[in-house]
Design an enzyme around this catalytic site. Structure first.
Site, short mmCIF file in Angstrom:
data_model
loop_
_atom_site.label_atom_id
_atom_site.label_comp_id
_atom_site.label_asym_id
_atom_site.label_seq_id
_atom_site.Cartn_x
_atom_site.Cartn_y
_atom_site.Cartn_z
N GLY A 100 35.84 42.71 31.56
CA GLY A 100 34.87 41.62 31.74
C GLY A 100 33.47 42.02 31.29
O GLY A 100 32.68 41.17 30.88
N GLU A 103 33.38 41.33 27.76
CA GLU A 103 33.41 39.88 27.56
C GLU A 103 32.01 39.28 27.77
O GLU A 103 31.61 38.35 27.06
CB GLU A 103 34.43 39.25 28.51
CG GLU A 103 35.88 39.56 28.07
CD GLU A 103 36.92 39.03 29.05
OE1 GLU A 103 36.87 39.45 30.21
OE2 GLU A 103 37.74 38.20 28.65
C1 LIG Z 1 41.31 33.09 40.62
C2 LIG Z 1 41.96 32.88 39.28
C3 LIG Z 1 41.08 33.27 38.15
C4 LIG Z 1 41.58 32.82 36.80
C5 LIG Z 1 40.65 33.14 35.72
C6 LIG Z 1 40.46 34.61 35.64
C7 LIG Z 1 39.34 35.01 34.80
C8 LIG Z 1 39.24 36.49 34.81
C9 LIG Z 1 38.00 36.94 34.26
C10 LIG Z 1 37.72 38.17 33.93
C11 LIG Z 1 38.67 39.23 33.96
C12 LIG Z 1 38.24 40.43 33.72
C13 LIG Z 1 39.23 41.50 33.81
C14 LIG Z 1 38.62 42.84 33.99
O1 LIG Z 1 37.51 43.13 33.67
S1 LIG Z 1 39.66 43.92 34.70
C15 LIG Z 1 38.79 45.43 34.69
C16 LIG Z 1 38.85 46.06 33.38
N1 LIG Z 1 38.22 47.35 33.43
C17 LIG Z 1 38.88 48.46 33.56
O2 LIG Z 1 40.07 48.50 33.59
C18 LIG Z 1 38.06 49.72 33.65
C19 LIG Z 1 38.59 50.60 34.70
N2 LIG Z 1 37.77 51.80 34.87
C20 LIG Z 1 37.87 52.88 34.08
O3 LIG Z 1 38.55 52.91 33.09
C21 LIG Z 1 37.09 54.07 34.51
O4 LIG Z 1 36.86 53.98 35.88
C22 LIG Z 1 35.74 54.23 33.77
C23 LIG Z 1 34.89 53.00 33.89
C24 LIG Z 1 35.99 54.57 32.30
C25 LIG Z 1 34.96 55.41 34.43
O5 LIG Z 1 35.78 56.56 34.43
P1 LIG Z 1 35.33 57.87 35.25
O6 LIG Z 1 33.95 58.23 34.87
O7 LIG Z 1 36.41 58.86 35.04
O8 LIG Z 1 35.26 57.41 36.76
P2 LIG Z 1 36.40 56.87 37.71
O9 LIG Z 1 37.52 56.34 36.94
O10 LIG Z 1 36.66 57.90 38.72
O11 LIG Z 1 35.66 55.64 38.40
C26 LIG Z 1 34.61 55.83 39.33
C27 LIG Z 1 34.84 54.93 40.50
O12 LIG Z 1 34.72 53.59 40.05
C28 LIG Z 1 35.87 52.83 40.43
N3 LIG Z 1 36.09 51.82 39.38
C29 LIG Z 1 36.09 52.00 38.06
N4 LIG Z 1 36.27 50.84 37.43
C30 LIG Z 1 36.39 49.90 38.38
C31 LIG Z 1 36.59 48.50 38.35
N5 LIG Z 1 36.66 47.80 37.20
N6 LIG Z 1 36.68 47.85 39.51
C32 LIG Z 1 36.57 48.51 40.70
N7 LIG Z 1 36.37 49.85 40.79
C33 LIG Z 1 36.27 50.52 39.65
C34 LIG Z 1 36.97 53.86 40.49
O13 LIG Z 1 38.02 53.41 41.27
C35 LIG Z 1 36.24 55.05 41.09
O14 LIG Z 1 36.11 54.84 42.46
P3 LIG Z 1 37.07 55.57 43.49
O15 LIG Z 1 37.05 57.01 43.14
O16 LIG Z 1 36.49 55.24 44.80
O17 LIG Z 1 38.43 54.96 43.30
#
Ligand SMILES: CCCCCCCC/C=C\C=C\CC(=O)SCCNC(=O)CCNC(=O)[C@H](O)C(C)(C)COP(=O)(O)OP(=O)(O)OC[C@H]1O[C@@H](n2cnc3c(N)ncnc32)[C@H](O)[C@@H]1OP(=O)(O)O
Length: 725
Positions: A100, A103
């Site tokens: 997102g 996007e």
């Molecule tokens: C109701 C019906 C609706 C119908 C219409 C729907 C419309 C939908 C609209 C939009 C949809 C959008 C979809 C998305 O955006 S889905 C998310 C896509 N993004 C990802 O997949 C990214 C995921 N994250 C990563 O790849 C990595 O975390 C990164 C950002 C590269 C950072 O990596 P790194 O530095 O190694 O750090 P960590 O991975 O340890 O992350 C740090 C903590 O942050 C948390 N995290 C990361 N990304 C997210 C996220 N997107 N959401 C929530 N939390 C996130 C991660 O869990 C770590 O925290 P913790 O250690 O506590 O778990």
């Protein structure tokens, strides 16, 4: 949240939701408010959107997808609002712009990125598709082939590649925010129509239909039972066939299908499970929060067989100076050649990237037969033959030669860490690091602490896993640790099913249809049947040490199948000998075909042992193999060998080819429902009372008795005293 600030002409909207500026409901609301405020303020002539702390945004808050108030829904209209703004909007991309987040940037009229930024639409990896119009805007901006690649694989691309593709307008080495404000000021007053992606046509290809048909075949092949890649494809196909608004409608429909699919939930669970296992803890109270790793400036690997070669390759890739040791010159030269081939291959894969491999420099990679060269290393990984006496001899030597404080790791798949540690004067520095073959490819590193292993040693091994870009999972010491211990009953059931009337290809097919890349018999053939044979001989289950008069199909009062031993006695070790559970085109061949010899052999075996052949359906094959594996998982949890079901799931997904879209064995059990798993185990256990692996674990029974609680609550039902560690 998002902070709004107004400069002289440019309004700045800063997304802030640490640590990755995920787009929660509150962030989206603040973004919308900021846009409306900028629109209403006549002194604002342009808008710049950026993220706090050097990160644009990692996309929608993934936790929101499984909460009753889903966060993603509101994003599409906000992206449209950005695009339709009459004032130019510039995205300043630092760190990451993912999902997102990207996007949002696609809704902006201009995108400027820092050199080190990464962009991607990784929704497919969490079982979704870009649902905020990204599947419609991206192909209009960078063309169908590149968009399809990004959306169906979810890969992150560096800013330099984004610039080449036209995904960003400019990349900068210095201050992205200042550069974006300069750009915003520069474009004030310029026509915005050409910058609105929704108004652009999708670039044509000479033969779009043929291209898409071919791409679909590739996507299906890579998807391996996973729904999201194919639905991502369909959304992009819609962009090529329909006007923007209709494409968006199609994207929303497909998004809903995925959102409500069990696969999305499983993949999102797996995402967080992989992060949760970094927060390791042991029953004695050591944990990630209090233990600090020690630096690894130089390492050593002992043994250059298949595992050692892969481990050397990982360490070189992680840029860790290294000594590789073999017992004699002949093995050293053989190992060195094989390592060089692997490293050359890796170097070729990395060509054009930012990192290069420095492996011809003896200061970085030294080959030796002299243990004295290990005096100054911070960490040793022993990767010799799986033999306790040999390992103990090596650890005894290491204990004398290595500097005080050096971490002594053993790459074993089952042997007792405490016994190995007993050969040293520093048992607190001994730890198991179980790599998976091929070690430079497989992501899992099972990290096994022994009775005396220090918290520093565990923290250092976890740090090593991170440096090697692996997923480290900390587990306790028991035979087979977590992964192999759960695998034993699974393989055992597969073999029992053959005894009772099934065929290797039937069992493999059921498990491959479930989503395993490779079924248990194909896997045994690949790994080599002799490995297990040797281990069973060492345990006295077969071979010369088996007491005379032991019944052929019973050991220690339990059912035992000698089938794998009998195959080994015939020299059928699997792929390496061209014959195993299957036949192959030649020794070392990879194409498995059913072997009429084996069918005949099985039928004679059943006759010899008076086993009545029966038809075994797919359900029984699946349940007996999977539920016995899961049952062992419950026993492992109850014994405190792993600190949560997530650990078992991460191990299975990353080391044993468990289909990620099914979330790991324990998550799968939670989706099947524990009462059903229990009932089935009870049924099979009654039919096979001499098979302990089918006898339901006490912990499973307890969880069912307390009402089948959700997976994240399971561990709270274990009393402290139940841990055997
Ligand atoms: C109701 C019906 C609706 C119908 C219409 C729907 C419309 C939908 C609209 C939009 C949809 C959008 C979809 C998305 O955006 S889905 C998310 C896509 N993004 C990802 O997949 C990214 C995921 N994250 C990563 O790849 C990595 O975390 C990164 C950002 C590269 C950072 O990596 P790194 O530095 O190694 O750090 P960590 O991975 O340890 O992350 C740090 C903590 O942050 C948390 N995290 C990361 N990304 C997210 C996220 N997107 N959401 C929530 N939390 C996130 C991660 O869990 C770590 O925290 P913790 O250690 O506590 O778990």
């Amino acid at each position: 949240m998002a902070q709004y600030a107004r400069g002289s002409t440019v309004a700045v909207i800063r997304l802030c939701n640490p640590p990755v500026n995920a787009l929660s409901r509150a962030v989206l609301q603040a973004l919308e408010d900021g846009l409306k405020k900028a629109d209403a303020d006549p002194s604002v002539k342009a808008v710049m959107i950026c993220g706090e702390n050097g990160k644009f945004s990692a996309g929608a808050d993934i936790r929101g997808f499984s909460s009753p108030e889903r966060s993603g829904g509101a994003l599409g209209p906000i992206v449209s609002l950005i695009e339709s703004s009459e004032k130019p909007v510039v995205a300043a991309i630092e760190g990451v712009a993912l999902g997102g987040g990207l996007e949002v940037a696609l809704g902006c009229h201009y995108r400027i990125a820092h050199m080190k930024a990464r962009m991607g639409l990784p929704e497919v990896t969490i079982g979704l598709l870009p649902g905020a119009e990204g599947t419609q805007r991206l192909p209009r901006l960078i063309g169908v082939p590149a968009a399809l690649e990004m959306i169906t694989t979810g890969k992150h691309i560096p800013a330099t590649e984004a610039l080449k593709l036209g995904l960003v307008d400019e990349i900068v080495e210095e201050n992205t925010i200042e550069a974006a404000i300069r750009l915003a000021n520069k474009v004030i007053g310029q026509p915005l129509g050409p910058r609105r992606l929704s108004l652009k046509p999708v670039p044509k290809l000479p033969n779009m239909e043929a291209f898409l048909d071919k791409a679909l075949v590739k996507v299906k092949k890579q998807a391996w039972g996973c729904l999201a890649p194919e639905l991502c494809f369909q959304a992009v196909r819609a962009a090529t066939e329909r006007p923007f608004a209709e494409g968006v409608r199609r994207e929303r429909e497909l998004f809903q299908v995925l959102l409500s699919s069990g696969q999305a939930q499983a993949l999102q669970y797996a995402f967080f499970a992989e992060r949760a296992v970094r927060r390791w803890a042991t029953p004695s109270g050591a944990s990630w929060s209090s233990a600090a790793p020690q630096p690894v400036r130089k390492a050593a690997v002992i043994g250059l067989g298949t595992m050692g070669r892969g481990i050397v390759t990982c360490l070189v890739k992680a840029n860790i100076p290294l000594v590789a040791l073999e017992q004699d010159l002949e093995n050293l030269n053989k190992g060195r050649k094989a390592v060089m081939v692997l490293l050359e291959r890796e170097a070729m894969k990395m060509e054009g990237g930012a990192q290069t491999l420095d492996f011809h420099n003896p200061a970085r990679l030294q080959f030796t037969v002299d243990f004295d060269q290990l005096r100054d290393v911070d960490l040793v990984i022993e990767a010799v033959f799986e033999n306790m006496a040999l390992k103990k001899e090596i650890f005894h030597k290491l204990s004398k030669i290595c500097k005080p404080g050096a971490l002594l790791c053993t790459n074993t798949s089952a042997l007792n860490i405490d016994e190995i540690a007993s050969a040293t004067n520093h048992p607190q520095q001994v730890i198991g690091t179980h790599f998976f073959s091929p070690a430079h490819v497989m992501r899992l590193l099972e990290i096994i602490y022994g009775r005396h292993t220090s918290p520093t040693a565990i923290a250092t091994a976890m740090q090593l896993a991170k440096a090697l870009k692996k997923v480290g999972v900390v587990v306790g010491n028991c035979f087979g640790f977590v992964g192999n211990r759960m695998m034993f009953p699974y393989i055992q059931q597969a073999v029992f099913l053959l005894e009772e009337g099934s065929r290797p290809e039937a069992v493999d097919q059921v498990l491959e249809d479930f989503g395993f890349k490779i079924g248990p018999f194909r896997m045994s053939d690949l790994a080599g049947l002799d490995v297990g044979w040797r281990s069973r001989k060492d345990q006295g289950l077969t071979g010369p040490s088996l007491p005379a008069g032991t019944p052929a199909r019973q050991r220690h009062g339990q059912r035992y199948s000698p089938l794998p031993d009998l195959l080994c006695e015939q020299g059928r070790f699997g792929q390496k000998t061209g014959r195993g559970w299957y036949q192959y085109e030649k020794a070392g061949g990879r194409t498995a075909t059913p072997d009429p010899w084996l069918l005949n052999f099985l039928s004679q075996y059943r006759d010899t042992h008076g086993i009545k052949t029966r038809f075994i359906d797919q359900e029984e094959i699946l349940e007996r193999c999977l539920f016995s594996l899961i049952n062992e998982g419950f026993a492992i949890l109850a014994e405190g060998i792993a600190s949560g079901p997530e650990h078992l799931d991460v191990i299975y997904i990353n080391g044993y080819g468990w289909p990620k879209h099914r979330g790991g064995p324990m998550f799968y059990a939670s989706t099947v429902g524990l009462p059903r798993v229990l009932a089935k185990l009870q049924k099979y256990s009654e039919a096979h009372p001499d098979v302990p692996g089918l006898r339901p674990s006490a912990f499973l029974k307890k969880l069912v008795a307390v009402g089948n609680p959700p997976l994240k609550e399971w561990m709270s039902y274990l009393s402290q005293q139940s841990s055997k560690l």
